[in-house]
Enzyme design. Structure first.
Site, PDB file in Angstrom:
ATOM      1  CE  LYS A 148      -2.592  -1.679  -4.824  1.00  0.00           C
ATOM      2  NZ  LYS A 148      -1.254  -2.107  -4.403  1.00  0.00           N
ATOM      3  CG  ASP A 177      -4.227  -2.163 -12.086  1.00  0.00           C
ATOM      4  OD1 ASP A 177      -3.204  -2.860 -12.258  1.00  0.00           O
ATOM      5  OD2 ASP A 177      -5.180  -2.531 -11.404  1.00  0.00           O
ATOM      6  CG  HIS A 178       2.007  -2.355 -11.582  1.00  0.00           C
ATOM      7  ND1 HIS A 178       1.389  -2.512 -10.376  1.00  0.00           N
ATOM      8  CD2 HIS A 178       2.816  -3.432 -11.722  1.00  0.00           C
ATOM      9  CE1 HIS A 178       1.797  -3.627  -9.815  1.00  0.00           C
ATOM     10  NE2 HIS A 178       2.673  -4.222 -10.615  1.00  0.00           N
ATOM     11  CG  ASP A 235      -1.729  -5.195  -1.954  1.00  0.00           C
ATOM     12  OD1 ASP A 235      -1.456  -3.995  -2.154  1.00  0.00           O
ATOM     13  OD2 ASP A 235      -0.911  -6.124  -2.139  1.00  0.00           O
ATOM     14  CG  HIS A 240      -2.829  -5.413  -9.434  1.00  0.00           C
ATOM     15  ND1 HIS A 240      -2.739  -4.139  -9.935  1.00  0.00           N
ATOM     16  CD2 HIS A 240      -2.004  -5.442  -8.355  1.00  0.00           C
ATOM     17  CE1 HIS A 240      -1.895  -3.433  -9.185  1.00  0.00           C
ATOM     18  NE2 HIS A 240      -1.436  -4.205  -8.223  1.00  0.00           N
TER      19      HIS A 240
END
Ligand code: BG6
Length: 483
Positions: A148, A177-178, A235, A240
């Site tokens: 991202k 996507d961590h 964000d 997430h």
């Protein structure tokens, strides 16, 4: 408990943007730890690519410094450190021009796993992908990793997908996507699908509502330029929190493989009821605790961007009809705390006098800090004096349960190794990304049309009062934000 490490195949990993912040703080320390734990074969190579003119040895010194700062334990394993630095190489490549690409091609070995990590700004993703293809560096087995921001809205996400898709097949594209690399997030799937206990209750018949909180203490500080164009919704929620919502709400996949899991997540996003702007609360933190407020760091001193958002989300499905999912995330809140809370309904019939005052059973899945799971239960208060009830947590901290010294891997360790293994289960598919933006866009448009300013909130608080009211008016209450 001894951790089982299965070495991956030998690889060549090219990190574009190797001198940048993400590489220094996260990617290189993560790779070091994988080598230290015996997962990264010694013959593997990490090729740093950036604009900065330097020799391979200078890059090795740069990485040594980065490890000293972000992985101080590296010094305790001098042999591994030596091997790790020996696995590094460096190349200057002009990502917007043609210089350096042939040298990169010559450096890569045939017949081994080849991965490209684009740790650069999103405006370069398309440029790099195109040149990797043009110079025949991208071979059918190679993989490309992007992170991202993956678009700013549906149109830009589609354009990005099309640009990457022109050079790589979907099975070669790894959208990080961590949050999906966080151990407890993966554990959510294990809890749901490897235990018979919870899944029968995991629906609107037994679940009253779900709360997902990602609270941060830090503010936007040096990231004001990026953040001000993004805000908490783009964000944190689009990616997430949407992923956490999907993993909590999805149907059991028939198999634990990439497409089966991603198909189920996609169905959740498609079943989301369009967000109602009246059920959203936007906030912006004020100055406090000796620190500046949001507007002191924002690009635009009159910014309307939210650093906090709370929203009520509904899913149109048999499983979840009538069960609200409340999401909230924000910066400069009271504590750093991320958790998913499944709040169960009260028993259908109260036989003890105090039952009406008791809380409900709650399953708390804590992502950070101190990863673990707590089940809040009602029991009899010990001792004589009648049938008094009290609430107690059945607590399981992973650190305690798995024993001291058990290393919980950082999200990037897991995700980079998955790229090398060719396992896309924990990566977003292109259609998922687009569908998530398709849900976000109308909400942004409604806010823009309405033009209302975000509600101010104090640094160290749990966000604006209106966020509390969002649940109060439904007769519910957020769990406290505390570490
Ligand atoms: C990033 C966001 O994706 O996630 C940041 O851009 C946020 O604004 C960060 O601070 C939170 O990640 P973590 O792993 O610290 O919870």
């Amino acid at each position: 408990m001894v951790s089982r490490v299965i070495p991956v195949d030998v690889f060549d990993l090219v990190i574009f943007g190797a001198t940048g912040d993400l590489a220094r703080r996260k990617l290189l320390p993560a790779l070091f730890r994988r080598m230290r734990d015996g997962q990264m074969p010694g013959e593997s190579r990490i090729i740093g690519v950036a604009r900065r003119d330097m020799e391979a040895d200078e890059f090795r010194n740069f990485v040594r410094d980065a490890l000293e700062e972000f992985e101080p334990e590296a010094a305790e394993a001098p042999d591994v450190l030596k091997a790790f630095l020996g696995a590094l190489d460096y190349l200057v490549v002009d990502v917007r021009g043609d210089a350096g690409w042939e040298a990169l091609k010559a450096m890569l070995r045939p017949d081994i796993v080849r991965a490209f990590y684009l740790s650069v700004g999103p405006s370069l993703f398309g440029e790099i992908a195109t040149r990797l293809k043009k110079h025949a560096i991208a071979i059918p087995e190679s993989r490309i990793v992007v992170e991202k921001p993956l678009g700013h809205d549906l149109a830009s996400a589609k354009a990005l997908n099309a640009r990457l898709g022109a050079c790589f097949d979907e099975h070669q594209i790894y959208r990080i996507d961590h949050y999906l690399g966080k151990e407890t997030v993966q554990n959510l799937m294990a809890i749901r699908f490897a235990n018979a206990l919870f899944e029968p209750l995991w629906n609107g018949q037994y679940v009253d509502h779900v709360q997902i909180t990602v609270a941060e203490r830090i503010g936007v500080e040096g990231r004001g330029g990026y953040y001000d164009k993004s805000g908490a919704l783009r964000d944190m929620v689009q990616n997430h929190m949407m992923q956490l919502l999907c993993l909590t709400a999805m149907e059991p996949p028939a198999k634990f493989n990439a497409d089966f899991v991603r198909d189920e997540k996609l169905k959740v996003i498609r079943a989301l009821v369009p967000a109602n702007p009246q059920s959203t609360v936007r906030g912006q933190y004020r100055a406090g605790d000796g620190e500046g407020g949001y507007l002191d760091h924002a690009e635009n001193p009159d910014s309307n961007t939210e650093s906090f958002i709370a929203l009520k989300v509904e899913i149109e499905s048999w499983r979840w009809a009538g069960v609200p999912f409340y999401l909230r995330t924000g910066k400069r809140l009271r504590a750093r705390m991320s958790e998913i809370v499944v709040v169960f309904k009260k028993p259908p019939h109260a036989i003890f006098p105090e039952m009406a005052q008791q809380g409900s059973n709650e399953l708390v899945i804590r992502l950070q800090p101190d990863e673990g799971i707590t089940l809040n239960m009602t029991i009899k208060e010990p001792g004589p004096g009648g049938m008094r009830l009290t609430e107690v947590p059945l607590d399981m901290s992973f650190a305690e349960a798995l024993g001291a010294g058990h290393h919980v891997p950082d999200a990037y360790e897991r995700l980079i190794m998955d790229v090398i293994r060719g396992d896309q289960t924990l990566f977003m598919r292109g259609d998922e990304l687009e569908e998530a933006w398709a849900w976000i866009d109308p909400l942004v448009a409604a806010w823009e049309e309405n033009g209302a300013r975000p509600k101010p909130y104090d640094t160290g608080s749990s966000g604006p009062e209106d966020a509390l009211a969002l649940l109060h008016k439904d007769g519910r209450k957020w769990r406290e934000i505390e570490s």
